[in-house]
Design a protein around this motif. Structure first.
Motif, short mmCIF file in Angstrom:
data_model
loop_
_atom_site.label_atom_id
_atom_site.label_comp_id
_atom_site.label_asym_id
_atom_site.label_seq_id
_atom_site.Cartn_x
_atom_site.Cartn_y
_atom_site.Cartn_z
N LEU A 15 10.18 -2.68 0.04
CA LEU A 15 8.86 -2.49 0.64
C LEU A 15 8.91 -2.63 2.14
CD1 LEU A 15 6.25 -4.45 -1.57
CD2 LEU A 15 6.88 -2.04 -1.69
N MET A 16 8.11 -1.81 2.80
CA MET A 16 7.88 -1.97 4.22
C MET A 16 7.02 -3.24 4.39
SD MET A 16 5.39 0.43 6.44
CE MET A 16 6.34 1.79 6.98
N GLY A 17 7.18 -3.93 5.50
CA GLY A 17 6.39 -5.14 5.73
C GLY A 17 4.91 -4.90 5.51
N ASN A 18 4.42 -3.78 6.00
CA ASN A 18 3.00 -3.47 5.82
C ASN A 18 2.63 -3.24 4.35
OD1 ASN A 18 2.18 -3.78 8.44
ND2 ASN A 18 2.32 -1.61 8.96
N GLU A 19 3.55 -2.64 3.60
CA GLU A 19 3.31 -2.47 2.16
C GLU A 19 3.35 -3.82 1.45
OE1 GLU A 19 5.34 1.95 1.40
OE2 GLU A 19 6.58 0.16 1.31
N ILE A 21 2.40 -6.62 2.72
CA ILE A 21 1.10 -7.24 3.00
C ILE A 21 0.04 -6.67 2.06
CG2 ILE A 21 -0.75 -7.37 4.72
CD1 ILE A 21 1.52 -7.52 6.87
N ALA A 22 0.06 -5.34 1.90
CA ALA A 22 -0.90 -4.69 1.00
C ALA A 22 -0.72 -5.20 -0.43
CB ALA A 22 -0.72 -3.17 1.05
N ARG A 23 0.54 -5.33 -0.85
CA ARG A 23 0.82 -5.83 -2.20
C ARG A 23 0.32 -7.27 -2.34
NH1 ARG A 23 2.65 -4.49 -7.56
NH2 ARG A 23 3.07 -6.51 -8.48
N GLY A 24 0.53 -8.07 -1.31
CA GLY A 24 0.05 -9.45 -1.33
C GLY A 24 -1.46 -9.51 -1.52
N LEU A 140 -3.86 -19.81 11.70
CA LEU A 140 -3.01 -18.66 12.01
C LEU A 140 -1.69 -18.76 11.24
CD1 LEU A 140 -2.26 -16.22 13.93
CD2 LEU A 140 -1.32 -17.94 15.47
N LEU A 141 -1.33 -17.65 10.58
CA LEU A 141 -0.05 -17.57 9.86
C LEU A 141 0.80 -16.46 10.46
CD1 LEU A 141 -1.42 -17.68 6.17
CD2 LEU A 141 -0.96 -19.61 7.70
N GLU A 142 2.13 -16.65 10.43
CA GLU A 142 3.03 -15.60 10.95
C GLU A 142 4.20 -15.40 10.00
OE1 GLU A 142 3.78 -15.30 15.26
OE2 GLU A 142 2.88 -17.28 15.41
N PRO A 143 4.21 -14.27 9.25
CA PRO A 143 5.33 -14.01 8.34
C PRO A 143 6.60 -13.63 9.10
CG PRO A 143 3.81 -12.15 8.33
CD PRO A 143 3.20 -13.20 9.21
N LYS A 150 4.34 -10.74 1.97
CA LYS A 150 3.57 -10.63 0.73
C LYS A 150 3.01 -11.98 0.31
CE LYS A 150 4.75 -10.92 -3.41
NZ LYS A 150 5.18 -10.92 -4.81
N ALA A 151 3.89 -12.97 0.24
CA ALA A 151 3.48 -14.29 -0.25
C ALA A 151 2.43 -14.94 0.66
CB ALA A 151 4.71 -15.19 -0.37
N MET A 152 2.62 -14.77 1.95
CA MET A 152 1.72 -15.40 2.92
C MET A 152 0.34 -14.76 2.88
SD MET A 152 2.89 -15.98 6.80
CE MET A 152 3.99 -17.37 6.82
N THR A 153 0.31 -13.43 2.72
CA THR A 153 -0.98 -12.74 2.64
C THR A 153 -1.75 -13.24 1.42
OG1 THR A 153 -0.02 -10.78 3.67
CG2 THR A 153 -2.09 -10.47 2.50
N LYS A 154 -1.02 -13.33 0.31
CA LYS A 154 -1.64 -13.79 -0.93
C LYS A 154 -2.20 -15.21 -0.75
CE LYS A 154 -0.27 -14.37 -5.77
NZ LYS A 154 0.89 -14.31 -6.66
N TRP A 155 -1.39 -16.08 -0.16
CA TRP A 155 -1.80 -17.48 0.01
C TRP A 155 -2.96 -17.58 1.02
CZ3 TRP A 155 -0.70 -21.12 4.22
CH2 TRP A 155 -1.13 -22.42 3.92
N ALA A 156 -2.99 -16.69 1.99
CA ALA A 156 -4.02 -16.74 3.03
C ALA A 156 -5.42 -16.68 2.42
CB ALA A 156 -3.82 -15.61 4.04
N PHE A 157 -5.55 -15.96 1.30
CA PHE A 157 -6.86 -15.87 0.64
C PHE A 157 -7.26 -17.21 0.02
CE2 PHE A 157 -5.71 -11.42 0.97
CZ PHE A 157 -6.90 -10.84 1.33
#
Lengths: 636, 204
Positions: A15-19, A21-24, A140-143, A150-157
């Motif tokens: 996955l691309m980093g942006n993908e 994030i989308a998956r997360g 603020l989070l920085e992957p 992916k994991a960080m985006t998911k956890w951010a919610f």
């Protein structure tokens, strides 16, 4: 099927980093995503748009970043999870809302992803959006890796819901626009019904009460961050040098330590939660090293925050040496890379590194410097913008009053360089060309006699030009706006916008007609075809010289890349080398030396122009340039 | 297969619009199912508009690496344009690098405008040879044009790359990798491009 929608938990995919994030966001069960496109962020919302129907999401390309954040926040206020994505400049636009939203807080998880562009590879600035987290008291989070994205985006919610605050995730080009292994998890299908709780209004007033609450939430975020798995240390118990890093700096630091074989001497504290700092964790590691190096993109954000924390605790910690961007140890402009970190470690720890012999490296560099030409960016073959700038150039030359173009953001920003004949003389933010042109127009009263042409793309028009045009009409300015309508947000990947009649997820939408809008905003409107360069030149000249007030010329031609997807060449082009007079023609090689389309090249051996059949898209425009009529077009 | 070096570093270079990013993505999708950890760094955005572009691909049996390869550490170069190959070697080359080059030039606008000449392609190839352990060069664009569209030259090059026996690229892996990535109407043509690239290397 889109790879981000693959319901195969446990599988590893590329996955691309942006993908990622989308998956997360999908794994977090979002229902709404809103964004304005901008590199390097665009693929996050782009890929979610592709699966919107399948997952029952509302995904939209909003007209600008502020509206996008408002749309995502509404979902959150009604208890659903909302995502908003943008590039760094976009956060400036969204910040007005964001710095009230922090006070009202949110309900459903609300995550704002901001993709920074260190080195300004595809931006007009390289601002560090992390400053907004500190400014707005927001977590603020920085992957640092794709898996973490992916994991960080998911956890951010989860974090957002825990704190009742929107969470900022800052990514950078080398995370967003890079690819790597990502392990997939479960995809939930939430069915929660949205409802706005009217007993808990979202109002920033009373400000002091809400500000106090915000400070308490941020303090709690700091406590949560102390045990976050996104913060960890790798290295010896008491390192000679402690690297504190985040984001892409983590990979560069690992690479540098491995290449220099410094595992026994250097430790790396990798932080994923960078505001507020996990203070106890950072202090603990500071106590074990005397020298600290900060590796981070753009500004010394971690560096200065850690030094502030150190200053409050220096009585206990004793003397330390700090190195980073603020101390001039690492460059404080431009993008980092592994080599910069390697050479910094070499200097600090006095170690030897020579990946290839000095002799080879020097020879390779000399040969490449000697033979390899520069390859500046330019308009694609068949791009309508080249034809537009050709007309602008000729109209301004005929006008003879030293006129210029007030530029805006999009592919047509390349009008600053040779492929737009260097006509563009101002370039700032979205919509600023028209704002500035309106301002210049007011200076005629004081004797400014240079004509000013504002340019704007179609998507940029809806984003930020409409207020500037309204302002010019109302305040009776004198300006000419060329609306370069190529039916796409071309620079960022052809996203639809209100003029295209399609939504992000491909449904039909009403077309908000540019002509009608401009007329309603008080402008005199004409429409032309940029490929007809002669007529366009005449129209521009006439509008500059004969008409007062606010004028809009809509120049309509589809982006050459969009056209190329569905349509073959319009014309087969050919240069008749018998008719072309080469250098003997009095034209000064107008076709190549001046026009410079990559599809029309100079044949050194023949001393004549020639079509490059691998590049030419058959737009037919160059046939108009040649005074000897040697460039021929034949309808396909 | 274990690579002689870990990570094994591949750079794919060319000019914006040549399908550089897709080529690196396909390569990554061929290798990932074989159990490797893949990292790809891509040049995107403004660089697409006719500028020099590069993808860095890192293949490891164990770890994720930086999406940017350190200078002097390219193991395998695939250049979709000759001077772009030389540009990359100037920064990332080393005496063990193997180079696969599409010999068909794309003229930058400063060449078109006559400010500087495009170097003689045979001279460029000779210099690439001087800086590489081995060079494979052929006109992939011509093959793609014979197929009716220059856009296939990236897949022609991947077919050629499969013949160098340095990466585990097989036709089946290629077919799986492009499925779901490219529009289904073009799969057959892309496979043909891959096969033609293989044949082109056999002839060298």
């Amino acid at each position: 099927m889109s790879i981000i929608a693959q319901d195969t938990p446990g599988e590893t995919v590329l996955l691309m980093g942006n993908e990622a994030i989308a998956r997360g966001a999908l794994e977090a069960g979002i229902k709404v995503c809103a964004a304005y496109p901008g590199n390097p962020s665009s693929e996050i919302t782009g890929s979610l748009a592709g699966v919107a129907d399948e997952f029952g999401l509302h995904v939209e390309w909003s007209v600008n970043e502020k509206v996008a954040l408002e749309v995502a926040a509404a979902a959150s206020f009604a208890g659903l999870r909302g995502l908003c994505t943008m590039k760094q400049n976009g956060l400036n636009v969204a910040s007005d809302f964001l710095l009230n939203l922090n006070l009202t807080g949110c309900e459903g998880g609300l995550v704002l992803i901001v993709a920074d562009d260190p080195g300004a590879l595809s931006s007009s600035n390289e601002e560090d959006s992390r400053a907004f987290a500190k400014l707005g008291d927001l977590p603020l989070l920085e992957p640092a890796t794709f898996q973490e994205a992916k994991a960080m985006t998911k956890w951010a919610f989860d974090l957002s819901e825990d704190l009742g605050l929107p969470v900022l995730v800052r990514t950078v080009t080398r995370v967003s626009h890079a690819r790597g292994n990502v392990l997939l998890d479960e995809l939930p299908r939430p069915t929660k019904k949205p409802r706005f709780d009217t007993s808990r209004p979202r109002i920033a007033l009373p400000v002091l009460t809400n500000h106090k609450l915000l400070r308490e939430k941020l303090e709690r975020a700091g406590q949560v961050f102390e045990t976050s798995p996104f913060n960890f240390y790798r290295g010896p118990e008491k390192p000679e040098l402690l690297i504190i890093t985040c984001g892409s700096g983590w990979m560069y630091s690992l690479e540098a330590v491995a290449n220099l074989d410094l595992n026994e001497r250097v430790g790396i504290l990798k932080l994923g939660t960078t505001w507020p700092l996990p203070e106890q964790m950072v202090l603990n590691h500071l106590s074990k090293a005397d020298h600290v190096l900060f590796v981070e993109e753009v500004s010394p954000f971690l560096e200065n925050n850690v030094k502030e924390l150190f200053a409050q605790n220096c009585v206990d910690l004793g003397l330390k040496r700090f190195s980073g961007k603020a101390t001039g140890t690492l460059p404080d402009i431009g993008e980092l890379n592994p080599d910069i970190v390697i050479s910094t470690l070499q200097d600090i720890l006095e170690v030897f590194y020579e990946p290839v012999s000095a002799e080879y490296a020097l020879r390779a560099k000399e040969i490449s410097d000697q033979l390899v030409p520069e390859r500046p960016l330019g308009f694609c073959a068949g791009c309508p913008h080249r034809a537009t700038y050709w007309a602008i150039k000729n109209a301004l030359a005929l006008d003879g009053r030293d006129g210029f173009v007030a530029g805006d953001i999009g592919c047509y920003s390349l009008g600053i360089g040779p492929s737009g004949f260097s006509q563009m003389k101002t370039l700032h933010a979205m919509g600023s060309g028209t704002g500035l042109a309106g301002g210049f127009g007011q200076l005629n009263a004081f004797g400014l006699d240079q004509p000013v042409i504002a340019v704007s793309g179609d998507s940029t028009f809806y984003h930020a030009v409409m207020p500037a045009l309204t302002n010019a009409s109302y305040n009776k300015s004198n300006l000419l706006l060329l609306l370069l309508d190529n039916s796409a947000t071309a620079m960022t990947g052809f996203q639809p916008h209100p003029g295209t009649g399609k939504t992000a997820s491909g449904q039909d939408a009403p077309i908000l007609d540019l002509e009608v809008i401009c007329k309603a905003l008080g402008a005199q409107v004409e429409v032309g075809d940029p490929f007809d360069m002669k007529a366009t030149t005449e129209t521009i000249l006439r509008l500059l010289q004969d008409v007062e007030g606010v004028k809009v010329l809509i120049l309509r031609r589809e982006c050459a890349l969009v056209r190329g997807r569905t349509q073959k060449k319009l014309f087969n082009m050919e240069v008749d080398q018998d008719l072309c007079l080469g250098e003997r023609c009095g034209c000064n090689r107008l076709c190549t030396r001046v026009f410079k389309c990559p599809g029309l090249i100079w044949d050194e051996i023949a001393g004549r122009a020639r079509i490059d059949e691998a590049i030419c898209t058959g737009c037919g425009v160059c046939a108009e340039i040649c005074p000897s009529l040697a460039i021929r077009k034949e309808v396909v | 297969m274990v690579f002689q070096k870990d990570p094994f570093n591949v750079i794919i270079g060319g000019v914006g619009g040549q399908g550089n990013v897709i080529a690196s993505q396909v390569l990554g999708r061929i290798l990932l199912p074989k159990g490797y950890v893949i990292t790809i760094g891509e040049t995107y955005g403004a660089s697409q508009r006719g500028g020099a572009v590069m993808s860095h691909l890192r293949i490891s049996a164990k770890d994720q690496f930086s999406p940017l390869i350190p200078e002097g550490q390219c193991d395998l170069l695939m250049a979709l344009e000759p001077v772009e190959g030389l540009r990359i070697l100037g920064q990332y080359g080393n005496p063990s690098v193997v180079s696969l080059i599409n010999t068909r030039p794309i003229h930058p606008i400063e060449i078109i405008s006559g400010q500087t000449p495009y170097p003689d392609v045979s001279e460029v190839l000779r210099r690439i040879g001087e800086l590489s352990k081995g060079v494979w060069a052929f006109n992939a664009t011509e093959i793609a044009l014979e197929m009716g569209d220059p856009i296939f030259s990236n897949m022609v090059m991947l077919g050629a790359l499969s013949m160098l026996d340095m990466l585990q690229i097989d036709r089946q892996g290629f077919e799986q990798a492009i499925g779901g990535l490219l529009s289904s109407g073009r799969l057959a043509q892309n496979l043909e491009a891959f096969d033609r690239g293989k044949m082109a290397v056999e002839k060298i």
